[in-house]
Design an enzyme around this catalytic site. Structure first.
Site, PDB file in Angstrom:
ATOM      1  N   ASP A  56       4.971  -1.241  -0.892  1.00  0.00           N
ATOM      2  CA  ASP A  56       4.099  -2.185  -1.576  1.00  0.00           C
ATOM      3  C   ASP A  56       2.644  -1.824  -1.259  1.00  0.00           C
ATOM      4  O   ASP A  56       2.312  -1.553  -0.105  1.00  0.00           O
ATOM      5  CB  ASP A  56       4.431  -3.591  -1.066  1.00  0.00           C
ATOM      6  N   GLU A  86       3.274   1.832  -4.694  1.00  0.00           N
ATOM      7  CA  GLU A  86       2.207   1.447  -5.594  1.00  0.00           C
ATOM      8  C   GLU A  86       0.963   2.208  -5.146  1.00  0.00           C
ATOM      9  O   GLU A  86       0.451   1.954  -4.054  1.00  0.00           O
ATOM     10  CB  GLU A  86       1.939  -0.052  -5.499  1.00  0.00           C
TER      11      GLU A  86
END
Ligand code: CA
Length: 642
Positions: free
Chosen positions: A319, A348
């Site tokens: 993340d 990400e």
């Protein structure tokens, strides 16, 4: 003496050498248990408490820990502590430490258990399912509650072990996905495990104990070993079905600072601060961790290693990877390679705010070339297909916008390709992947609107005042849904889909559904019978990719050699995978993606072709034949011929 000099020299040569001290140790024997904690040398008092229960009740023993080495506090408690609970306290409140491996309800106290006893039958023989290249993965992103909470015949609705049930395995196998990416499944804080009957929902991006499964997904959060055993049962069942398990890891921030285990064991060490002394907020959640500091880096390395070794995890999705530094990500990759290089790492490639660290050293998408064998999500192909993240009402290529070049960029896997004009690509100004498998190809994920909602919100003509679409609107929505996914699954990147898209799921238009109730987030399984053509198309599309190596070359040079884009009229993107790409059985494959609302005639290389995808249907045996150098493509659909 010589040895010491050498060691000193070595640490100079290796500035990123991992710090030697443990975060915490709980060394159990029936006679005594030894505790150790990484805490500041200048802590006034470090207290260890032993409890009978995981919550409430008074400590049965309180022990003052002693500093016995640099930043290391230790204590020994005599007697048999099996089944007991413990907390550490450096003066900022009790906590189970940062590396508890078992905890009581709500993760407030560490638990002393025998981890070996949590292993399901056959665990020692459990292996990572075979995966030759990340291009072979078909990733399915799932939330435990979304998936099973509304399924009538589910026995363990919303639990880890729902994924051991035969209906789940049958569905996943039929669809053909081979890697399940589970949303945060470590112990998080936003759902009160003592009130599970409230059925509160959360995505779980608020980590509390990074190295323990979430109690809310277990059948009994009070019994520390239950969540551990059930998590392993889940992994085992999926592995037995040939499906890999990918963990969503959120090392970039904690729920808050004040109550975090990091802060409560070593104040301010684990977080970044800005030049003026404020906590930096690169996560958008009020804080950001400092992967560049030796003990935070070590924490991430050890945590990833622990999930692989203890829980047999096959991949990690980081993340807000852009909050972490490049060096840490590369060290994680190198460490994982020593265990199993097929364990896939992606993240990400952005942050949610500015980080208190040099931009050029952050693990951003634009720096993926400096992180070999680590992949990032492509917002280029996602937003080109369906419209920008920033505005749900704006459409993309499928709704008639000219984003052809960005789609081509995504089809090629974000690598340099002579036919992709980077000046016309929506975000990236230069290719950011060295290899196509460094790009995650997708059109929707748990974040923001799912595809159906997005189509309704943005495509001209798909709006309705009462939320109900007419039959022709519904028909168009399905055509566009299938067209968008065809671009994703014929891309040379690693394909990724949000669970339930194959059921034409919706979230009733909610963009950020992170704490929306089940009624918003759940999959409606009755859609399987309502829209059988959607499931069938997804299934056949996935099968087509799996059967044909041309779609998953996995190597940039091979992609440049075999992937050729064809000149097309506006609203159409087409490419040819030529000359038995990837030793495919089919010599030349032509994929034509038509976003236009009308039949569109296109020029193709002269030939005699078999049609395998046309007008919302896929059949590898053939749906007809086509001869010559022209093809007429049905509106808003894909044509695939060979
Ligand atoms: Ca929890």
């Amino acid at each position: 003496m010589k040895k010491l000099i050498f060691a000193g020299l070595l640490s100079l040569l290796l500035p990123h050498k991992v710090a030697a001290q443990p975060f915490q140790e709980v060394s159990y024997t029936p006679e005594k248990t030894q505790f150790a904690l990484f805490a500041p040398n200048d802590a006034k008092r470090v207290t260890l408490r032993i409890y009978q229960q995981g919550l409430d009740g008074k400590a049965v023993k309180t022990v003052k820990m002693k500093r016995t080495a640099n930043e290391l506090w230790t204590a020994t408690v005599r007697g048999d502590l099996m089944g007991k609970f413990y907390t550490f306290d450096v003066g900022l409140g009790e906590c189970p430490g940062v590396f508890a491996k078992a905890v009581g309800v709500n993760g407030k106290r560490g638990a002393i258990i025998d981890l070996a006893k949590t292993n399901p039958e056959g665990w020692a023989q459990d292996r990572h399912p075979v995966c030759k290249s990340p291009a072979d993965l078909v990733i399915y992103e799932m939330h435990h509650r979304d998936f099973s909470i509304a399924r009538e015949d589910a026995q363990y609705k919303g639990k880890f072990i729902a994924l051991t049930e035969s209906w789940v395995i049958a569905h996943l196998k039929q669809l053909g996905v081979n890697a399940i990416h589970i949303l945060p499944s470590y112990d998080y804080g936003s759902v009160d495990e003592t009130r599970l009957a409230d059925n509160k929902y959360n995505w779980g991006y608020d980590p509390v104990n990074y190295n323990v499964p979430e109690g809310g997904y277990s059948t009994d959060p009070y019994q520390p070993e239950v969540r551990i055993r059930e998590f392993k049962q889940m992994v085992k069942a999926l592995h037995d079905a040939g499906i890999r398990v990918i963990l969503d890891v959120v090392y970039n921030h904690t729920y808050d600072i004040e109550h975090s285990n990091f802060q409560r064991t070593y104040p301010d060490y684990f977080y970044r601060k800005t030049a003026d002394g404020q906590y930096s907020n690169g996560s958008g959640c009020g804080n950001e961790t400092a992967s560049d500091k030796p003990m935070m880096r070590k924490f991430m390395l050890e945590s990833v290693k622990y999930w692989i070794n203890e829980y047999h995890i096959d991949g990690f999705r980081f993340d807000l990877m852009g909050v972490h530094d490049i060096e840490t990500m590369n060290q994680i990759r190198a460490m994982v390679d020593t265990i199993d290089p097929t364990i896939f790492i992606y993240g990400e490639g952005w942050s949610a705010g500015s980080c208190a660290y040099p931009q050029e050293q952050l693990a951003m998408k634009a720096h993926i070339t400096k992180m070999p064998a680590i992949a990032a999500f492509s917002d280029e192909i996602r937003d080109a297909l369906r419209g920008p993240f920033s505005d749900d009402t704006v459409t993309g290529w499928i709704g008639g916008k000219d984003e052809a070049e960005s789609i081509k960029f995504g089809i090629a896997g974000a690598i340099a390709h002579p036919q992709v004009d980077m000046t016309k690509v929506n975000y990236a100004k230069e290719p950011w992947a060295l290899e196509p498998v460094q790009m995650i190809s997708f059109v929707s994920c748990h974040d923001d609107m799912c595809l159906v909602d997005r189509l309704k919100a943005s495509v001209p003509g798909l709006q309705s005042s009462n939320g109900q679409l007419s039959n022709s609107q519904m028909d168009e929505l399905i055509r566009l849904d299938l067209l968008a996914q065809t671009a994703v699954f014929t891309s040379q990147g690693v394909p990724f889909m949000l669970s339930g898209e194959e059921l034409l799921r919706d979230k009733k238009g909610v963009h950020n559904s992170f704490e929306s109730p089940d009624e918003i987030n759940h999959l409606d399984w009755s859609n399987l019978t309502k829209y059988p053509q959607v499931f069938t198309y997804y299934k056949n599309l996935i099968q087509l990719r799996k059967n044909h190596p041309a779609f998953r070359l996995g190597n940039a040079d091979l992609v440049r050699k075999h992937l050729e884009f064809l000149d097309m009229p506006e609203g159409v993107v087409a490419f040819r995978l030529k000359n038995f790409a990837g030793r495919d059985d089919w010599r030349d494959i032509i994929v034509v993606l038509n976003a236009n609302k009308a039949d569109t005639e296109v020029s193709i290389p002269e030939g005699c072709y078999t049609i395998v995808c046309c007008d919302g249907q896929i059949n590898e045996q053939g749906l007809g034949t086509l001869q010559g150098n022209k093809a007429v493509v049905d509106p808003q659909s894909a044509l695939i011929i060979h």
